[in-house]
Design an enzyme around this catalytic site. Structure first.
Site, PDB file in Angstrom:
ATOM      1  N   ARG A  65     -52.871  72.814 -31.269  1.00 60.18           N
ATOM      2  CA  ARG A  65     -53.164  72.120 -32.530  1.00 60.18           C
ATOM      3  C   ARG A  65     -53.488  70.660 -32.307  1.00 60.18           C
ATOM      4  NH1 ARG A  65     -49.299  75.849 -33.649  1.00 60.18           N
ATOM      5  NH2 ARG A  65     -47.640  74.377 -33.130  1.00 60.18           N
ATOM      6  N   GLU A 102     -36.324  75.331 -24.837  1.00 62.33           N
ATOM      7  CA  GLU A 102     -34.979  75.740 -25.248  1.00 62.33           C
ATOM      8  C   GLU A 102     -34.483  76.884 -24.357  1.00 62.33           C
ATOM      9  OE1 GLU A 102     -34.868  76.718 -29.333  1.00 62.33           O
ATOM     10  OE2 GLU A 102     -32.680  76.883 -29.389  1.00 62.33           O
TER      11      GLU A 102
HETATM   12  P1  AMP Z   1     -41.595  69.612 -28.029  1.00 61.74           P
HETATM   13  O1  AMP Z   1     -42.094  69.735 -26.636  1.00 61.74           O
HETATM   14  O2  AMP Z   1     -40.236  70.183 -28.231  1.00 61.74           O
HETATM   15  O3  AMP Z   1     -41.726  68.196 -28.566  1.00 61.74           O
HETATM   16  O4  AMP Z   1     -42.523  70.542 -28.941  1.00 61.74           O
HETATM   17  C1  AMP Z   1     -43.741  70.082 -29.381  1.00 61.74           C
HETATM   18  C2  AMP Z   1     -44.780  71.173 -29.400  1.00 61.74           C
HETATM   19  O5  AMP Z   1     -44.272  72.387 -29.971  1.00 61.74           O
HETATM   20  C3  AMP Z   1     -45.939  70.721 -30.243  1.00 61.74           C
HETATM   21  O6  AMP Z   1     -47.137  70.971 -29.515  1.00 61.74           O
HETATM   22  C4  AMP Z   1     -45.835  71.532 -31.514  1.00 61.74           C
HETATM   23  O7  AMP Z   1     -47.097  72.046 -31.855  1.00 61.74           O
HETATM   24  C5  AMP Z   1     -44.853  72.651 -31.238  1.00 61.74           C
HETATM   25  N1  AMP Z   1     -43.739  72.725 -32.211  1.00 61.74           N
HETATM   26  C6  AMP Z   1     -42.423  72.523 -31.926  1.00 61.74           C
HETATM   27  N2  AMP Z   1     -41.641  72.682 -33.007  1.00 61.74           N
HETATM   28  C7  AMP Z   1     -42.478  72.976 -34.028  1.00 61.74           C
HETATM   29  C8  AMP Z   1     -42.301  73.219 -35.444  1.00 61.74           C
HETATM   30  N3  AMP Z   1     -41.090  73.198 -36.012  1.00 61.74           N
HETATM   31  N4  AMP Z   1     -43.403  73.474 -36.197  1.00 61.74           N
HETATM   32  C9  AMP Z   1     -44.628  73.487 -35.627  1.00 61.74           C
HETATM   33  N5  AMP Z   1     -44.868  73.262 -34.322  1.00 61.74           N
HETATM   34  C10 AMP Z   1     -43.817  73.008 -33.522  1.00 61.74           C
END
Ligand code: AMP
Length: 177
Positions: A65, A102
């Site tokens: 995205r 996670e």
């Molecule tokens: P992180 O590495 O944990 O910061 O996760 C970020 C990535 O996961 C981004 O590219 C987001 O598109 C996706 N992502 C994580 N949590 C969500 C959420 N609650 N809703 C939509 N996309 C998420």
């Protein structure tokens, strides 16, 4: 700017989808923002508002995205667009970075020649959660010798403290939860 889009309008359009893709996740669906011409353009205006054409060499977007916002931001800033992709998708030689999820781990990749040393980069993704993805992308950009001017997100899940993993680089988000 007359009739400029506000963060509150973007927030109103973001759809929360509980338990997607698995139980307990509140998925932030940005497709209603993309489908609205004024909101989409306004989101790009906000993501690029600290820069003018000529200030940024490349906008780096994160799979998948992030590509949507980063490509539009690149056009707006008259900069190139560079993808950070999930492992195994880029055809040429790549650098890779592993990061923890996670459960388990993931790997992102970038072409070894995607950025020139010293290139001025704006890094963009749709959402900052734990910061693992953006931190890995930051390491890839730095490995190519480029400099990150700012990391921009449409959405930030503040309670996950993702910013703590992005220290030393200015981080901006338009809507936070
Ligand atoms: P992180 O590495 O944990 O910061 O996760 C970020 C990535 O996961 C981004 O590219 C987001 O598109 C996706 N992502 C994580 N949590 C969500 C959420 N609650 N809703 C939509 N996309 C998420």
């Amino acid at each position: 700017m007359p009739n400029a889009v506000t963060s509150a309008e973007i927030e109103k359009a973001i759809r929360n989808v509980p338990d997607f893709p698995k139980a307990g996740i509140q998925f932030k669906d940005i497709t209603p923002v993309l489908a609205d011409a004024r909101l989409f353009a306004g989101t790009i205006d906000l993501l690029t508002q600290n820069f003018e054409p000529g200030m940024v060499d490349a906008v780096v977007g994160i799979d998948a995205r992030g590509f949507i916002f980063a490509a539009a931001a690149a056009k707006q800033l008259q900069a190139g667009f560079v993808p950070v992709r999930k492992k195994g998708k880029l055809p040429f030689k790549t650098y890779e970075e592993d990061y923890a999820l996670e459960y388990g781990h993931a790997t992102v990749a970038m072409h070894v020649d995607a950025l020139k040393p010293g290139a001025r980069v704006l890094l963009i993704d749709d959402l900052l959660a734990t910061g693992g993805t953006a931190a890995a992308a930051t390491l890839l950009v730095k490995r190519l010798g480029a400099q990150i001017l700012e990391i921009g997100f449409v959405i930030e899940l503040k309670f996950l403290n993702g910013r703590d993993r992005l220290k030393g680089v200015p981080v901006r988000s338009l809507v936070s939860y």
